[in-house]
Scaffold this motif. Structure first.
Motif, PDB file in Angstrom:
ATOM      1  N   GLU B 168     -31.093 -93.283  35.825  1.00  0.00           N
ATOM      2  CA  GLU B 168     -29.480 -93.289  36.024  1.00  0.00           C
ATOM      3  C   GLU B 168     -29.318 -92.964  37.223  1.00  0.00           C
ATOM      4  O   GLU B 168     -28.256 -93.600  38.029  1.00  0.00           O
ATOM      5  CB  GLU B 168     -28.945 -92.725  34.830  1.00  0.00           C
ATOM      6  CG  GLU B 168     -28.739 -93.240  33.660  1.00  0.00           C
ATOM      7  CD  GLU B 168     -28.021 -92.278  32.527  1.00  0.00           C
ATOM      8  OE1 GLU B 168     -27.516 -91.470  32.801  1.00  0.00           O
ATOM      9  OE2 GLU B 168     -28.882 -92.182  31.358  1.00  0.00           O
ATOM     10  N   VAL B 169     -29.437 -91.865  37.566  1.00  0.00           N
ATOM     11  CA  VAL B 169     -29.092 -91.192  38.890  1.00  0.00           C
ATOM     12  C   VAL B 169     -29.426 -92.240  40.245  1.00  0.00           C
ATOM     13  O   VAL B 169     -28.751 -92.346  41.006  1.00  0.00           O
ATOM     14  CB  VAL B 169     -30.024 -89.801  39.160  1.00  0.00           C
ATOM     15  CG1 VAL B 169     -29.426 -89.130  40.510  1.00  0.00           C
ATOM     16  CG2 VAL B 169     -29.472 -88.897  38.055  1.00  0.00           C
ATOM     17  N   LEU B 170     -30.628 -92.552  40.015  1.00  0.00           N
ATOM     18  CA  LEU B 170     -31.059 -93.499  41.080  1.00  0.00           C
ATOM     19  C   LEU B 170     -30.324 -94.834  41.281  1.00  0.00           C
ATOM     20  O   LEU B 170     -29.933 -95.305  42.347  1.00  0.00           O
ATOM     21  CB  LEU B 170     -32.459 -93.848  40.885  1.00  0.00           C
ATOM     22  CG  LEU B 170     -33.483 -92.728  41.317  1.00  0.00           C
ATOM     23  CD1 LEU B 170     -34.867 -93.147  41.189  1.00  0.00           C
ATOM     24  CD2 LEU B 170     -33.558 -92.533  42.858  1.00  0.00           C
ATOM     25  N   GLU B 171     -30.017 -95.336  39.789  1.00  0.00           N
ATOM     26  CA  GLU B 171     -29.170 -96.371  40.007  1.00  0.00           C
ATOM     27  C   GLU B 171     -27.635 -96.293  40.572  1.00  0.00           C
ATOM     28  O   GLU B 171     -27.104 -97.078  41.442  1.00  0.00           O
ATOM     29  CB  GLU B 171     -28.800 -97.050  38.326  1.00  0.00           C
ATOM     30  CG  GLU B 171     -29.889 -97.403  37.679  1.00  0.00           C
ATOM     31  CD  GLU B 171     -30.670 -98.561  38.370  1.00  0.00           C
ATOM     32  OE1 GLU B 171     -29.982 -99.506  39.032  1.00  0.00           O
ATOM     33  OE2 GLU B 171     -31.796 -98.919  38.308  1.00  0.00           O
ATOM     34  N   SER B 172     -27.222 -95.026  40.308  1.00  0.00           N
ATOM     35  CA  SER B 172     -25.729 -94.678  40.734  1.00  0.00           C
ATOM     36  C   SER B 172     -25.988 -94.487  42.318  1.00  0.00           C
ATOM     37  O   SER B 172     -25.065 -94.861  43.313  1.00  0.00           O
ATOM     38  CB  SER B 172     -25.377 -93.481  40.321  1.00  0.00           C
ATOM     39  OG  SER B 172     -25.718 -93.380  38.774  1.00  0.00           O
ATOM     40  N   PHE B 173     -27.196 -93.986  42.643  1.00  0.00           N
ATOM     41  CA  PHE B 173     -27.559 -93.732  44.226  1.00  0.00           C
ATOM     42  C   PHE B 173     -27.195 -95.157  44.966  1.00  0.00           C
ATOM     43  O   PHE B 173     -26.605 -95.167  46.058  1.00  0.00           O
ATOM     44  CB  PHE B 173     -28.786 -93.297  44.296  1.00  0.00           C
ATOM     45  CG  PHE B 173     -29.111 -92.817  45.830  1.00  0.00           C
ATOM     46  CD1 PHE B 173     -28.113 -92.383  46.700  1.00  0.00           C
ATOM     47  CD2 PHE B 173     -30.465 -92.932  46.205  1.00  0.00           C
ATOM     48  CE1 PHE B 173     -28.548 -92.183  48.185  1.00  0.00           C
ATOM     49  CE2 PHE B 173     -30.853 -92.823  47.470  1.00  0.00           C
ATOM     50  CZ  PHE B 173     -29.892 -92.366  48.425  1.00  0.00           C
ATOM     51  N   ASP B 174     -27.964 -96.070  44.318  1.00  0.00           N
ATOM     52  CA  ASP B 174     -27.961 -97.320  44.753  1.00  0.00           C
ATOM     53  C   ASP B 174     -26.492 -97.816  45.095  1.00  0.00           C
ATOM     54  O   ASP B 174     -26.155 -98.638  46.076  1.00  0.00           O
ATOM     55  CB  ASP B 174     -28.655 -98.553  43.951  1.00  0.00           C
ATOM     56  CG  ASP B 174     -30.224 -98.634  44.517  1.00  0.00           C
ATOM     57  OD1 ASP B 174     -30.373 -98.035  45.472  1.00  0.00           O
ATOM     58  OD2 ASP B 174     -31.025 -99.156  43.509  1.00  0.00           O
ATOM     59  N   THR B 176     -23.965 -96.278  45.359  1.00  0.00           N
ATOM     60  CA  THR B 176     -23.067 -95.563  46.621  1.00  0.00           C
ATOM     61  C   THR B 176     -23.436 -96.181  47.748  1.00  0.00           C
ATOM     62  O   THR B 176     -22.939 -96.248  48.756  1.00  0.00           O
ATOM     63  CB  THR B 176     -23.186 -94.036  46.426  1.00  0.00           C
ATOM     64  OG1 THR B 176     -24.680 -93.764  46.091  1.00  0.00           O
ATOM     65  CG2 THR B 176     -22.372 -93.435  45.741  1.00  0.00           C
ATOM     66  N   LEU B 177     -24.801 -96.234  47.736  1.00  0.00           N
ATOM     67  CA  LEU B 177     -25.519 -96.722  49.132  1.00  0.00           C
ATOM     68  C   LEU B 177     -24.727 -98.110  49.392  1.00  0.00           C
ATOM     69  O   LEU B 177     -24.313 -98.342  50.656  1.00  0.00           O
ATOM     70  CB  LEU B 177     -26.701 -97.119  49.132  1.00  0.00           C
ATOM     71  CG  LEU B 177     -27.853 -95.691  49.130  1.00  0.00           C
ATOM     72  CD1 LEU B 177     -29.349 -96.010  48.974  1.00  0.00           C
ATOM     73  CD2 LEU B 177     -27.601 -95.045  50.548  1.00  0.00           C
ATOM     74  N   LYS B 178     -24.671 -98.883  48.378  1.00  0.00           N
ATOM     75  CA  LYS B 178     -23.966-100.224  48.761  1.00  0.00           C
ATOM     76  C   LYS B 178     -22.569-100.229  49.039  1.00  0.00           C
ATOM     77  O   LYS B 178     -21.916-101.023  49.948  1.00  0.00           O
ATOM     78  CB  LYS B 178     -24.199-101.060  47.410  1.00  0.00           C
ATOM     79  CG  LYS B 178     -25.200-102.231  47.442  1.00  0.00           C
ATOM     80  CD  LYS B 178     -25.182-102.946  46.357  1.00  0.00           C
ATOM     81  CE  LYS B 178     -26.854-103.394  45.890  1.00  0.00           C
ATOM     82  NZ  LYS B 178     -26.917-103.647  44.514  1.00  0.00           N
ATOM     83  N   GLU B 179     -21.850 -99.237  48.358  1.00  0.00           N
ATOM     84  CA  GLU B 179     -20.418 -99.321  48.865  1.00  0.00           C
ATOM     85  C   GLU B 179     -20.324 -98.614  50.012  1.00  0.00           C
ATOM     86  O   GLU B 179     -19.257 -99.106  50.852  1.00  0.00           O
ATOM     87  CB  GLU B 179     -19.787 -98.028  47.602  1.00  0.00           C
ATOM     88  CG  GLU B 179     -19.375 -98.606  46.497  1.00  0.00           C
ATOM     89  CD  GLU B 179     -19.156 -97.602  45.350  1.00  0.00           C
ATOM     90  OE1 GLU B 179     -19.133 -96.254  45.825  1.00  0.00           O
ATOM     91  OE2 GLU B 179     -19.333 -97.958  44.140  1.00  0.00           O
TER      92      GLU B 179
END
Lengths: 181, 823
Positions: B168-174, B176-179
């Motif tokens: 989950e954390v890594l997905e959210s990280f992805d 934020t990176l995109k944003e």
């Protein structure tokens, strides 16, 4: 440097190598250094009639330029040791030893070593090479003559620990030989 | 701390303000003395200023004035219990004094007064992961992430826990990176993707792992990609796809034998002992030989087959495999085939192959079944291989015959002396082995390996000083031997064992203690990597490191050192009073010696950080003084760490049992007995350990047992387990020991243990019988060449109990003709 332990070389037997047809061997040359001089010492210790003093090796280390080691597939099988010297007022290279381990004799390795040394000397602007050969050593005389050395003198009572004690001085003139060969 | 500087110095005049800033800068640049000077200047004006007091303590700590530093920070805290800086520094001091639990408490206190302080949170997180408090760590990292979500490393660090949450954390990280329209570097993306795939795999979602791995542009590390794809497909049961990716893998790394074993596993051949019927062998040969044609330059496929094939198939493969190496002269050929020696038939074939080549070379200068003439080095290496072959078979006479012939043939080859030295070492002549290895070393003074091994041989022959000199030849010029700060543990272990043999228990202990220190150091060292690994995105390697650190006491040098310490301390324990009397004057005169005083003065002048260069006790006097107070405790403290990490290492377990009993650790002792009984039923010390424990247990009253195991339930379980071991009355135990001997009359190590058990544990003294069984064992044991050491121990034991050892000694001399133990 103490002498190599006698017991390390057990089962030593001296036998003449059988004559065999020549197999062309790929010999590589290496330098004699202060790190591998002990290998050279063992080579001489077991294969020459004279046992050289520690002083000999000490001096050798300081004068390594024209000495060469012969390797067959990374195995040290022979060596030539030379030093720069004065001979009748000229700078010459004096050949002290050529040694080939018994099983590797008659493959032409000594010739290759000598040829290599001659080349190195020519590169180093050395005009002459010389050496001493015991007067009774016919095969050595033949060998050097084949390589363009000539008898320049005979010295009586040269050796103190060998019989016969006389020797020949052999000389090779490099300027001539490089043009003639 | 700089963010709060303004707040901390609100009451300061400008001069103090600049002094304060300078003080912080000095500290950051490790100019502790200057920083301390500024602190003192500020304190003249503001003697109770908490931040300055804290900084002063920090500087003192860095200057190795630890006790003062603690007093100071405590004083500061006392005056400012609600100051987070003081608590933070208090924590730092505890951490640097290897007191992580106290440090953690202090950090938590600091957070009470400043709950979002990033520095404190970061330090706390580091400590929590160091202590493997995963939950606490996750919570701390969550707090950090919430307050600073734009820092990538905070995402990584928070992702470091169990599967689903991490994903989950890594997905959210992805997201934020995109944003933020931010892109990771290739290797960073690779690491994260592989980590995610691993998480999927661990959750059993192989298809998801595969989908992720196959996405284009995510992974630059192709080898890992193909390997993981193959593994996941294999787990899914898709053989074709698994094979396809394994073949991709071979294109990139055909030298890795594991790839071939995995291919065989996909085909259904995954026998752990590599034993297959001859039908299966033919099929395996067919599978692998396809790759032989595809990758003709490698040899891994052949090595896999050499491991699996037997009989004539093996003979044929061996001939084909070894021929180019025989011609080329490749020294490790036989070492490389070591596996073969586990199989009698294959060993025999190897021997026949070598001997037929030798014979053919002698007769006509060609290899067996071959026409091409070979040069003399081929014969030389054959002699060398054959010597090694007999060396592995422990037929020392044959081995020596061949190696001597080889040396006679070409005396300039270093490897020959190395093998000859090994033969003498195993045959029991350490002195001469060392001489031979010295000869090998001298032949190439530039070879560091020869230098190190020759040092080891010298130590084995108890020439520690010469060994030190030899090792020193590779120290940097002008520097002393630096084995300790290089954590050269094999050396320390060997030196320790040599001093133990020589009866110098002080130096033995000192050397084993170095290893204890190294282990602590290695564990300590990971502290720096918790954040570093996040910053570099190397999650996969990071988890491997954590696992390694968790098992640090599995290290074989730790095991050796633990055994060494136990042996040394048991000896010391036996002769403690005598040793103490002898030691005190030695200790006093050492402490009064100019050598010692000078050393201390010099060390005080240096401010190096290295524990081993700053050692005030290089000769182990202080250490030994402490050890003499309670040798058993010294043995226990280190060895218990190793023993609990290595339940399968029989020697450690057996050696620990008497120590546990002395420390009244009944439960631990029982556990060790059970571990030995279950895992190593044929080990010679298993029964004697059980007898020792049984006698001890039976000698205790119920009350004493309760004291040793206060928990009632545990005591009950322990009693049941003890009974489950079998009858424990004296007569039954005696019968068992007799029975074990009768089953092992031809094994000298069993005879040795039997004599020890009868004399030490049963207080018997039937010396005539002991000598007879010992002699019989030497006569009947066909594998006795393995056992010089055991035979020597038996001799020592016989002498010790006052048995006549004349005949035994004679027999041993006859059997071990090269050994020096029986002179």
């Amino acid at each position: 440097m103490p002498a190599p332990e006698a017991r390390i070389f057990e089962n030593i037997k001296t036998e003449k190598p059988a004559t065999r047809k020549l197999l062309e061997l790929d010999i590589k040359f290496g330098d004699l250094t202060d790190k591998n001089v002990e290998q050279f010492r063992i080579l001489n210790y077991l294969n020459l009639p004279v046992i050289y003093s520690e002083d000999f090796y000490r001096r050798l280390i300081n004068n390594l330029r024209y000495s060469k080691l012969a390797y067959l597939k990374d195995v040290l099988v022979g060596a030539i040791s030379c030093k720069e010297d004065d001979y009748e007022g000229e700078r010459v290279v004096y050949i002290m030893t050529i040694t080939i381990l018994k099983p590797y004799r008659r493959y032409g390795i000594a010739s290759k070593l000598l040829e290599q040394a001659v080349k190195d000397c020519a590169k180093g602007n050395i005009k002459k090479m010389n050496l001493h050969v015991q007067s009774s050593n016919q095969s050595a005389l033949e060998f050097y003559k084949k390589h363009g050395f000539e008898i320049a003198a005979k010295l009586d009572d040269y050796y103190t620990d060998l019989q016969p004690a006389d020797c020949y001085v052999l000389v090779k003139n490099l300027e001539q030989s490089t043009t003639s060969q | 701390m700089s963010s709060s500087t303004a707040l901390a110095t609100a009451n300061f005049k400008s001069k103090e303000k600049s002094l304060f800033t300078q003080m912080l800068n000095f500290y950051d640049n490790k100019q502790f003395k200057q920083s301390l000077r500024n602190a003192d200047q500020i304190l003249e004006k503001h003697p109770d200023h908490p931040e300055t007091l804290a900084m002063k303590a920090l500087n003192m700590n860095s200057l190795k004035r630890k006790i003062e530093a603690f007093e100071f920070i405590k004083k500061a805290l006392f005056k400012n219990l609600s100051n987070f800086t003081c608590w933070h520094v208090y924590g730092i001091l505890h951490r640097s004094n290897k007191n992580p639990d106290e440090a953690r408490k202090a950090y938590l206190n600091a957070l009470k007064y400043d709950k979002d302080n990033q520095n404190v949170l970061r330090d706390l997180g580091q400590l929590q992961i160091q202590l493997r408090d995963y939950e606490g760590y996750a919570e701390t990292r969550r707090q950090i992430l919430v307050s600073k979500p734009t820092v990538n490393i905070n995402w990584m660090a928070y992702a470091c826990h169990k599967c689903e949450r991490a994903l989950e954390v890594l997905e959210s990280f992805d997201k934020t990176l995109k944003e933020n329209k931010e892109k990771l570097k290739n290797h960073e993306r690779t690491e994260i993707t592989l980590f995610k795939a691993k998480l999927f795999e661990e959750m059993g979602d192989y298809q998801k792992a595969i989908n992720l791995l196959q996405k284009k542009g995510l992974i630059v590390d192709q080898i890992s990609k193909f390997r993981k794809l193959a593994e996941n497909y294999q787990k899914l049961g898709n053989k074709d796809k698994a094979l396809e990716h394994l073949e991709d893998l071979l294109e990139l790394s055909s030298a890795n034998t594991n790839n071939y074993y995995q291919i065989l596993a996909v085909h259904g051949y995954s026998n752990k002992e590599f034993k297959y019927s001859s039908e299966d062998q033919l099929k395996i040969k067919e599978i692998i030989e396809v790759y032989e044609n595809r990758f003709p330059r490698g040899n891994s496929h052949q090595r896999v087959l050499l491991k699996i094939l037997t009989g004539e198939l093996f003979r044929e493969k061996l001939y084909q495999y070894s021929k180019p190496y025989l011609i080329k002269g490749v020294p490790p050929l036989i070492v490389d085939l070591k596996d073969v020696y586990q199989d009698k038939e294959k060993t025999q074939i190897l021997e026949e192959t070598l001997l037929s080549h030798l014979k053919s070379m002698e007769e006509k200068n060609t290899l067996f079944n071959d026409e091409q003439e070979q040069d003399p080095t081929v014969y030389l290496w054959l002699l060398y291989y054959t010597a090694q072959h007999y060396y592995y078979l422990r037929d020392y006479n044959q081995a020596l015959k061949y190696i001597n012939e080889a040396i006679n043939h070409t005396p300039t080859v270093i490897d020959l002396y190395v093998v000859k030295a090994k033969i003498y070492k195993r045959a029991g002549d350490r002195e001469y082995a060392s001489k031979l290895y010295e000869e090998a070393r001298k032949l190439d003074l530039a070879d560091r390996y020869l230098n190190a091994v020759s040092s080891r041989y010298l130590i084995r022959a108890d020439h520690v000083e010469e060994a030190e000199e030899t090792m020193g030849q590779f120290s940097k010029e002008g520097q002393e031997l630096n084995v300790h700060d290089m954590q050269c543990m094999w050396y320390e272990n060997e030196v320790g064992l040599s001093y133990l043999r020589q009866g110098n228990y002080r130096l033995a202990l000192k050397n084993f203690n170095y290893i204890e220190k190294h282990m602590e150091q290695v564990f300590e060292d990971q502290l720096d990597f918790h954040l570093y690994a996040m910053r570099k995105y190397t999650l996969n390697a990071y988890f491997q490191m954590l696992e390694m650190e968790d098992n640090i006491y599995k290290n074989k040098n730790a095991v050796r050192a633990a055994i060494g310490i136990i042996k040394t301390m048991k000896k010391v324990d036996k002769i403690r009073e005598e040793e103490q009397k002898k030691f005190q004057p030695e200790f006093d005169s050492y402490k009064a010696s100019t050598e010692y005083i000078k050393m201390c003065e010099e060390l005080k002048k240096r401010d190096e950080d290295d524990e081993f260069k700053n050692d005030f006790d290089p000769k182990g006097y202080d250490l030994y003084q402490k050890a003499l107070q309670d040798p058993i405790k010294v043995a226990y403290d280190f060895a218990v760490l190793v023993a609990s990490c290595n339940p399968e290492v029989k020697e450690v377990q057996a050696k620990m049992i008497p120590i546990y009993l002395r420390k009244n650790k009944l439960l631990e002792a029982l556990k060790a007995v059970i571990a030995l009984t279950e895992r190593h039923p044929t080990y010679e010390k298993t029964l004697s350990s059980r007898i020792r424990f049984s006698q001890h247990w039976n000698s205790l009253t119920e009350e004493q047992r309760k004291q040793a195991i206060p928990d009632e339930k545990l005591l009950k379980v322990a009693s049941q387990e003890f009974e489950a071991l079998g009858a424990s009355d004296e007569q039954s135990l005696k019968n068992l020991s007799e029975e074990l001997l009768n089953q092992n009359l031809d094994k000298i190590e069993h005879v040795h243990e039997y004599i020890k058990t009868r004399t030490v544990l049963f207080k018997e003294n039937d010396t005539a019988k002991y000598e007879k069984v010992a002699i019989d064992a030497l006569t009947n044991d066909l594998r006795r060449n393995f056992k010089v050491h055991n035979a020597a121990n038996t001799l020592k034991r016989l002498t010790k109990i006052g048995a006549s050892d004349v005949q035994y000694r004679q027999k041993a001399q006859e059997v071990f003709i090269h050994a020096r133990h029986f002179d």
